[in-house]
Design a protein around this motif. Structure first.
Motif, PDB file in Angstrom:
ATOM      1  N   SER A  11       0.829  -1.210   0.000  1.00  0.00           N
ATOM      2  CA  SER A  11       0.000   0.000   0.000  1.00  0.00           C
ATOM      3  C   SER A  11       0.864   1.262   0.000  1.00  0.00           C
ATOM      4  CB  SER A  11      -0.939   0.012   1.201  1.00  0.00           C
ATOM      5  OG  SER A  11      -0.187   0.011   2.402  1.00  0.00           O
ATOM      6  N   GLY A  12       2.183   1.078   0.056  1.00  0.00           N
ATOM      7  CA  GLY A  12       3.080   2.226   0.009  1.00  0.00           C
ATOM      8  C   GLY A  12       4.463   1.885   0.493  1.00  0.00           C
ATOM      9  N   GLY A  13       5.368   2.829   0.316  1.00  0.00           N
ATOM     10  CA  GLY A  13       6.752   2.636   0.723  1.00  0.00           C
ATOM     11  C   GLY A  13       7.583   3.825   0.281  1.00  0.00           C
ATOM     12  N   THR A  14       8.833   3.566  -0.072  1.00  0.00           N
ATOM     13  CA  THR A  14       9.730   4.640  -0.493  1.00  0.00           C
ATOM     14  C   THR A  14      10.370   4.299  -1.825  1.00  0.00           C
ATOM     15  OG1 THR A  14      11.568   3.674   0.743  1.00  0.00           O
ATOM     16  CG2 THR A  14      10.274   5.377   1.866  1.00  0.00           C
ATOM     17  N   GLY A  15      10.818   5.331  -2.511  1.00  0.00           N
ATOM     18  CA  GLY A  15      11.469   5.161  -3.799  1.00  0.00           C
ATOM     19  C   GLY A  15      12.138   6.450  -4.212  1.00  0.00           C
ATOM     20  N   VAL A  16      12.337   6.593  -5.513  1.00  0.00           N
ATOM     21  CA  VAL A  16      12.990   7.773  -6.077  1.00  0.00           C
ATOM     22  C   VAL A  16      12.156   8.264  -7.253  1.00  0.00           C
ATOM     23  CG1 VAL A  16      15.061   8.629  -7.239  1.00  0.00           C
ATOM     24  CG2 VAL A  16      15.278   6.966  -5.385  1.00  0.00           C
ATOM     25  N   ILE A  17      11.910   9.574  -7.290  1.00  0.00           N
ATOM     26  CA  ILE A  17      11.178  10.181  -8.400  1.00  0.00           C
ATOM     27  C   ILE A  17      12.135  11.059  -9.184  1.00  0.00           C
ATOM     28  CG2 ILE A  17      10.379  12.199  -7.107  1.00  0.00           C
ATOM     29  CD1 ILE A  17       7.664  11.881  -8.588  1.00  0.00           C
ATOM     30  N   SER A  18      12.011  11.019 -10.519  1.00  0.00           N
ATOM     31  CA  SER A  18      12.841  11.847 -11.398  1.00  0.00           C
ATOM     32  C   SER A  18      11.941  12.565 -12.387  1.00  0.00           C
ATOM     33  CB  SER A  18      13.839  10.992 -12.174  1.00  0.00           C
ATOM     34  OG  SER A  18      14.830  10.481 -11.332  1.00  0.00           O
ATOM     35  N   PHE A  19      12.134  13.885 -12.487  1.00  0.00           N
ATOM     36  CA  PHE A  19      11.409  14.705 -13.443  1.00  0.00           C
ATOM     37  C   PHE A  19      12.312  14.964 -14.638  1.00  0.00           C
ATOM     38  CE2 PHE A  19       9.537  15.525  -9.374  1.00  0.00           C
ATOM     39  CZ  PHE A  19       8.197  15.751  -9.619  1.00  0.00           C
ATOM     40  N   THR A  20      11.745  14.959 -15.837  1.00  0.00           N
ATOM     41  CA  THR A  20      12.542  15.289 -17.011  1.00  0.00           C
ATOM     42  C   THR A  20      13.077  16.705 -16.866  1.00  0.00           C
ATOM     43  OG1 THR A  20      10.576  16.010 -18.211  1.00  0.00           O
ATOM     44  CG2 THR A  20      11.337  13.749 -18.599  1.00  0.00           C
ATOM     45  N   PRO A  21      14.291  16.937 -17.331  1.00  0.00           N
ATOM     46  CA  PRO A  21      14.883  18.278 -17.180  1.00  0.00           C
ATOM     47  C   PRO A  21      14.235  19.279 -18.130  1.00  0.00           C
ATOM     48  CG  PRO A  21      16.359  16.850 -18.408  1.00  0.00           C
ATOM     49  CD  PRO A  21      15.200  15.994 -17.964  1.00  0.00           C
ATOM     50  N   PRO A  22      14.273  20.571 -17.755  1.00  0.00           N
ATOM     51  CA  PRO A  22      13.706  21.600 -18.627  1.00  0.00           C
ATOM     52  C   PRO A  22      14.552  21.833 -19.880  1.00  0.00           C
ATOM     53  CG  PRO A  22      14.712  22.597 -16.696  1.00  0.00           C
ATOM     54  CD  PRO A  22      14.770  21.111 -16.508  1.00  0.00           C
ATOM     55  N   SER A  23      15.818  21.463 -19.831  1.00  0.00           N
ATOM     56  CA  SER A  23      16.702  21.659 -20.986  1.00  0.00           C
ATOM     57  C   SER A  23      17.644  20.467 -21.066  1.00  0.00           C
ATOM     58  CB  SER A  23      17.465  22.970 -20.840  1.00  0.00           C
ATOM     59  OG  SER A  23      18.220  22.946 -19.642  1.00  0.00           O
ATOM     60  N   ASP A  24      18.888  20.722 -21.353  1.00  0.00           N
ATOM     61  CA  ASP A  24      19.871  19.641 -21.467  1.00  0.00           C
ATOM     62  C   ASP A  24      20.458  19.224 -20.128  1.00  0.00           C
ATOM     63  OD1 ASP A  24      19.547  19.568 -24.192  1.00  0.00           O
ATOM     64  OD2 ASP A  24      21.219  20.928 -24.597  1.00  0.00           O
ATOM     65  N   GLY A  25      19.962  19.766 -19.033  1.00  0.00           N
ATOM     66  CA  GLY A  25      20.506  19.465 -17.718  1.00  0.00           C
ATOM     67  C   GLY A  25      20.090  18.085 -17.234  1.00  0.00           C
ATOM     68  N   PRO A  26      20.572  17.739 -16.059  1.00  0.00           N
ATOM     69  CA  PRO A  26      20.216  16.435 -15.494  1.00  0.00           C
ATOM     70  C   PRO A  26      18.770  16.440 -14.990  1.00  0.00           C
ATOM     71  CG  PRO A  26      21.486  17.701 -13.916  1.00  0.00           C
ATOM     72  CD  PRO A  26      21.456  18.503 -15.203  1.00  0.00           C
ATOM     73  N   PRO A  27      18.171  15.265 -14.831  1.00  0.00           N
ATOM     74  CA  PRO A  27      16.813  15.216 -14.282  1.00  0.00           C
ATOM     75  C   PRO A  27      16.806  15.683 -12.827  1.00  0.00           C
ATOM     76  CG  PRO A  27      17.691  13.002 -14.567  1.00  0.00           C
ATOM     77  CD  PRO A  27      18.702  13.944 -15.134  1.00  0.00           C
ATOM     78  N   TYR A  28      15.670  16.197 -12.395  1.00  0.00           N
ATOM     79  CA  TYR A  28      15.479  16.583 -10.993  1.00  0.00           C
ATOM     80  C   TYR A  28      15.033  15.311 -10.279  1.00  0.00           C
ATOM     81  CZ  TYR A  28      13.787  19.134  -6.914  1.00  0.00           C
ATOM     82  OH  TYR A  28      13.598  19.593  -5.633  1.00  0.00           O
ATOM     83  N   THR A  29      15.885  14.766  -9.411  1.00  0.00           N
ATOM     84  CA  THR A  29      15.666  13.464  -8.796  1.00  0.00           C
ATOM     85  C   THR A  29      15.718  13.583  -7.287  1.00  0.00           C
ATOM     86  OG1 THR A  29      16.687  12.408 -10.712  1.00  0.00           O
ATOM     87  CG2 THR A  29      16.545  11.094  -8.701  1.00  0.00           C
ATOM     88  N   ARG A  30      14.723  12.982  -6.602  1.00  0.00           N
ATOM     89  CA  ARG A  30      14.642  13.067  -5.149  1.00  0.00           C
ATOM     90  C   ARG A  30      14.086  11.771  -4.564  1.00  0.00           C
ATOM     91  NH1 ARG A  30      17.467  16.656  -6.047  1.00  0.00           N
ATOM     92  NH2 ARG A  30      17.317  18.812  -5.468  1.00  0.00           N
ATOM     93  N   PRO A  31      14.510  11.433  -3.335  1.00  0.00           N
ATOM     94  CA  PRO A  31      13.857  10.323  -2.627  1.00  0.00           C
ATOM     95  C   PRO A  31      12.435  10.749  -2.259  1.00  0.00           C
ATOM     96  CG  PRO A  31      15.428  11.421  -1.188  1.00  0.00           C
ATOM     97  CD  PRO A  31      15.563  12.062  -2.547  1.00  0.00           C
ATOM     98  N   ILE A  32      11.536   9.785  -2.210  1.00  0.00           N
ATOM     99  CA  ILE A  32      10.127  10.119  -1.976  1.00  0.00           C
ATOM    100  C   ILE A  32       9.413   8.918  -1.364  1.00  0.00           C
ATOM    101  CG2 ILE A  32       9.384   9.364  -4.269  1.00  0.00           C
ATOM    102  CD1 ILE A  32       7.528  11.791  -4.347  1.00  0.00           C
ATOM    103  N   SER A  33       8.373   9.198  -0.629  1.00  0.00           N
ATOM    104  CA  SER A  33       7.502   8.111  -0.176  1.00  0.00           C
ATOM    105  C   SER A  33       6.289   8.096  -1.088  1.00  0.00           C
ATOM    106  CB  SER A  33       7.109   8.294   1.291  1.00  0.00           C
ATOM    107  OG  SER A  33       6.507   9.541   1.502  1.00  0.00           O
ATOM    108  N   TYR A  34       5.669   6.920  -1.195  1.00  0.00           N
ATOM    109  CA  TYR A  34       4.538   6.770  -2.100  1.00  0.00           C
ATOM    110  C   TYR A  34       3.449   5.936  -1.451  1.00  0.00           C
ATOM    111  CZ  TYR A  34       5.882   1.910  -2.960  1.00  0.00           C
ATOM    112  OH  TYR A  34       6.176   0.581  -2.801  1.00  0.00           O
ATOM    113  N   GLY A  35       2.255   6.098  -1.984  1.00  0.00           N
ATOM    114  CA  GLY A  35       1.144   5.206  -1.690  1.00  0.00           C
ATOM    115  C   GLY A  35       0.778   4.522  -2.994  1.00  0.00           C
ATOM    116  N   TYR A  36       0.317   3.286  -2.905  1.00  0.00           N
ATOM    117  CA  TYR A  36      -0.045   2.544  -4.118  1.00  0.00           C
ATOM    118  C   TYR A  36      -1.422   1.926  -3.930  1.00  0.00           C
ATOM    119  CZ  TYR A  36      -0.105  -0.969  -7.784  1.00  0.00           C
ATOM    120  OH  TYR A  36      -0.464  -1.736  -8.861  1.00  0.00           O
ATOM    121  N   ASP A  37      -2.276   2.093  -4.932  1.00  0.00           N
ATOM    122  CA  ASP A  37      -3.619   1.531  -4.921  1.00  0.00           C
ATOM    123  C   ASP A  37      -3.700   0.421  -5.963  1.00  0.00           C
ATOM    124  OD1 ASP A  37      -6.322   0.989  -4.670  1.00  0.00           O
ATOM    125  OD2 ASP A  37      -6.942   2.732  -5.856  1.00  0.00           O
TER     126      ASP A  37
END
Length: 152
Positions: free
Chosen positions: A20-46
């Motif tokens: 029903s949930g846990g932890t992981g890592v989320i990455s957003f596509t970069p706005p340009s040629d830079g690296p993705p915005y990546t952070r640890p995160i908790s999640y819920g799953y249905d």
């Protein structure tokens, strides 16, 4: 050297692993040629809908993070763990939809009651100074891999 192989997880195995949930890592596509915005995160799953739910914190000094959350960007979410059966991981991709009070419908309310988003304190600021926003990921794609075994 060991040859560790992996196999694709079934939907039932993914649901079991995600719980029903846990932890992981989320990455957003970069706005340009830079690296993705990546952070640890908790999640819920249905498992009933296959949707993921996230509680994201934005502090007073997080203008860049606020900009990323306000833009429509592709994300990748990864969760991984070592289990008694070896390693397992799930990757989900898609776009986030913000869950606001005005857009809260009965289906989302029911789903949010089925999930458990752990509170993980990884913030630079005191949690009372943060603005928490909720998001749903209805994935475009979900893949799960697990260790199949070892060979000599």
């Amino acid at each position: 050297m060991e040859d560790i192989r992996s196999v694709r997880m079934s939907k039932e195995e993914q649901d079991e692993f995600l719980g029903s949930g846990g932890t992981g890592v989320i990455s957003f596509t970069p706005p340009s040629d830079g690296p993705p915005y990546t952070r640890p995160i908790s999640y819920g799953y249905d498992p009933d809908t296959g949707n993921f739910y996230f509680r994201l914190a934005v502090g007073p000094e997080d203008a860049g993070k606020r900009d990323i959350l306000d833009e429509d960007r592709e994300i990748a979410f990864v969760t991984y763990d070592e289990t008694d059966r070896g390693w397992r991981s799930v990757i989900a991709t898609g776009r986030l939809d913000e869950i606001t009070k005005s857009a809260l419908d009965p289906d989302v309310t029911e789903a949010m009651q089925r999930v458990r988003i752990p509170f993980v304190d990884v913030y630079d600021s005191h949690p009372l100074t943060l603005d928490f926003r909720f998001f749903r990921l209805t994935p475009d794609e979900v893949t799960g891999q697990q260790e199949a075994g070892t060979e000599d």
